[in-house]
Design a protein around this motif. Structure first.
Motif, short mmCIF file in Angstrom:
data_model
loop_
_atom_site.label_atom_id
_atom_site.label_comp_id
_atom_site.label_asym_id
_atom_site.label_seq_id
_atom_site.Cartn_x
_atom_site.Cartn_y
_atom_site.Cartn_z
N LEU A 118 16.12 31.49 -2.84
CA LEU A 118 17.38 32.16 -2.66
C LEU A 118 17.19 32.59 -1.43
O LEU A 118 19.01 33.12 -1.15
CB LEU A 118 16.54 34.25 -3.14
CG LEU A 118 17.67 34.96 -3.11
CD1 LEU A 118 19.24 34.51 -3.83
CD2 LEU A 118 16.96 35.97 -4.00
N ASP A 119 16.65 33.30 -0.17
CA ASP A 119 16.95 33.15 0.85
C ASP A 119 17.60 32.59 1.46
O ASP A 119 18.49 32.75 2.53
CB ASP A 119 15.93 33.79 1.86
CG ASP A 119 14.93 35.12 1.23
OD1 ASP A 119 15.75 35.92 0.15
OD2 ASP A 119 13.54 35.37 1.59
N ALA A 120 17.12 30.60 1.08
CA ALA A 120 17.62 29.42 1.82
C ALA A 120 19.56 30.13 1.96
O ALA A 120 19.82 29.23 2.68
CB ALA A 120 17.28 28.63 1.42
N ALA A 121 19.76 30.35 0.06
CA ALA A 121 20.98 29.99 -0.46
C ALA A 121 22.39 30.94 0.20
O ALA A 121 22.90 30.99 0.52
CB ALA A 121 20.91 30.13 -1.35
N ASP A 142 27.02 39.67 -1.45
CA ASP A 142 26.10 40.21 -0.69
C ASP A 142 25.99 40.96 -1.74
O ASP A 142 24.84 41.95 -1.85
CB ASP A 142 26.50 41.57 0.60
CG ASP A 142 26.45 41.47 2.08
OD1 ASP A 142 25.44 39.86 2.12
OD2 ASP A 142 26.96 41.26 3.14
N GLY A 143 27.01 41.37 -2.75
CA GLY A 143 27.41 41.55 -4.26
C GLY A 143 25.88 40.86 -5.19
O GLY A 143 25.19 41.97 -5.47
N ILE A 144 25.80 39.54 -4.95
CA ILE A 144 24.48 38.41 -5.60
C ILE A 144 23.35 39.47 -5.51
O ILE A 144 22.60 39.45 -5.85
CB ILE A 144 25.17 37.41 -5.53
CG1 ILE A 144 26.08 37.16 -6.20
CG2 ILE A 144 23.80 36.43 -6.26
CD1 ILE A 144 26.57 35.54 -5.99
N PHE A 145 23.02 39.28 -3.24
CA PHE A 145 22.31 39.91 -3.50
C PHE A 145 21.42 40.75 -4.07
O PHE A 145 20.12 41.14 -3.96
CB PHE A 145 22.00 39.83 -1.87
CG PHE A 145 20.09 39.26 -1.54
CD1 PHE A 145 19.63 38.01 -1.49
CD2 PHE A 145 20.15 40.75 -0.51
CE1 PHE A 145 18.48 38.46 -1.25
CE2 PHE A 145 19.21 40.57 0.20
CZ PHE A 145 17.84 39.58 -0.31
N PRO A 164 10.22 50.13 -4.21
CA PRO A 164 10.19 50.78 -3.01
C PRO A 164 11.49 51.67 -3.38
O PRO A 164 12.74 52.19 -3.74
CB PRO A 164 10.15 49.91 -1.87
CG PRO A 164 9.67 48.80 -2.80
CD PRO A 164 10.29 49.14 -3.99
N PRO A 165 11.40 52.36 -2.20
CA PRO A 165 13.19 53.28 -2.27
C PRO A 165 14.45 52.38 -2.14
O PRO A 165 13.83 51.00 -1.40
CB PRO A 165 12.70 54.41 -0.80
CG PRO A 165 11.32 54.25 -0.76
CD PRO A 165 10.77 53.15 -0.76
N SER A 166 15.53 52.79 -2.02
CA SER A 166 16.49 52.21 -2.68
C SER A 166 16.76 51.42 -1.20
O SER A 166 17.61 50.43 -0.32
CB SER A 166 17.86 52.41 -3.34
OG SER A 166 18.03 53.77 -2.85
N GLU A 167 16.83 52.53 -0.55
CA GLU A 167 17.32 52.43 1.35
C GLU A 167 16.31 50.98 1.79
O GLU A 167 17.04 50.46 2.85
CB GLU A 167 16.95 53.43 2.01
CG GLU A 167 15.43 54.32 2.02
CD GLU A 167 16.00 55.11 1.23
OE1 GLU A 167 14.90 56.45 1.17
OE2 GLU A 167 16.50 55.19 -0.71
N SER A 172 16.07 45.09 3.20
CA SER A 172 14.85 43.60 3.23
C SER A 172 14.25 43.96 2.03
O SER A 172 14.33 44.31 0.99
CB SER A 172 14.07 43.59 4.22
OG SER A 172 13.42 43.12 4.24
N PRO A 173 13.92 42.54 1.77
CA PRO A 173 13.83 42.75 -0.15
C PRO A 173 12.45 42.39 0.03
O PRO A 173 11.67 42.23 -0.89
CB PRO A 173 14.11 40.83 -0.35
CG PRO A 173 14.40 40.10 0.93
CD PRO A 173 14.68 41.34 1.98
N GLU A 174 11.41 42.46 1.19
CA GLU A 174 10.16 42.28 1.40
C GLU A 174 9.29 43.68 1.01
O GLU A 174 8.30 43.07 0.03
CB GLU A 174 10.17 41.87 3.26
CG GLU A 174 10.06 40.82 3.27
CD GLU A 174 9.83 39.49 2.67
OE1 GLU A 174 8.59 39.39 2.15
OE2 GLU A 174 10.75 38.30 2.84
#
Length: 232
Positions: A118-121, A142-145, A164-167, A172-174
């Protein structure tokens, strides 16, 4: 390079009134949809090489089927409204099996491979136009991510974890990925109650991985298929 599979590979079907999903029991994320059983199995077979490329770096031993006859249906599940909406929703019987540490590590490695894809795409598509539907529909990159991250928060809750909190997720997805791996371990070790505080049955860890991997890869392939090449 992935090897070509000649031995039978176990497949289950989730059959709705309008849509059918075919999925590999032992390979979460390799799951495709069709209007009926034959179309779903054909789509699954055709996506075998794409799935193999995603798992290549994880070295999990996935073998691409050399012929559609290698896909052997071992279980059929009656779909529901979610199936017909366009998402696999049911857990095959094998998902209730205990998850030992070796299999847990394999599933976590598989998830990490999906996230890398996903990150690469997203990185490849950044700054480039994506094809839209005939009426201009389709999420932005950005909407997909964001959609994937929001779905992960909902899935994690179903597993018994807390997102984790939405903010922090928006940056970051981490954080949510770390939470997923931690909660998967806790669930596999029996540290999470099977029912939530309101009585709802929580997802089993295998089912969680199956749903999460499918959703991530579905959008990886959406980005790849919608990415406009220069001059188009």
């Amino acid at each position: 390079m992935s090897r070509t599979l000649t031995n039978p590979l176990d497949i289950y079907l989730e059959i709705g009134s309008r849509r059918t999903f075919a999925a590999a029991l032992d390979w979460p994320g390799w799951c495709r949809m069709g209007r009926d059983e034959a179309a779903a199995l054909r789509a699954l077979f055709e996506y075998g090489p794409r799935y193999a490329r995603i798992l290549r770096s994880a070295r999990l031993g996935f073998q691409t089927p050399g012929d559609i006859s290698a896909l052997v249906v071992v279980e059929r599940l009656k779909g529901n409204a979610t199936t017909d909406f366009g998402a696999p929703d049911l857990a095959p019987a094998g998902d209730a099996r205990p998850l030992d540490d070796a299999e847990l590590r394999r599933l976590q490695a598989l998830l990490k491979a999906c996230w890398r894809a996903l990150d690469a795409a997203v990185a490849r598509a950044r700054g480039k136009p994506l094809r839209t539907g005939p009426r201009g529909g389709g999420r932005t990159l950005d909407g997909i991510f964001r959609h994937v991250l929001e779905a992960e928060a909902a899935y994690l809750s179903q597993l018994g974890g807390k997102a984790p909190p939405s903010e922090s997720r928006s940056l970051s997805p981490e954080p949510i990925r770390r939470a997923i791996l931690k909660t998967l371990t806790a669930s596999a070790h029996g540290e999470i109650a099977p029912y939530g505080p309101r009585g709802g049955k929580r997802w089993l860890p295998r089912h969680f991985v199956r749903r999460e991997a499918w959703h991530v890869l579905d959008h990886v392939w959406e980005i790849e298929d919608r990415l406009k090449e220069p001059g188009e």
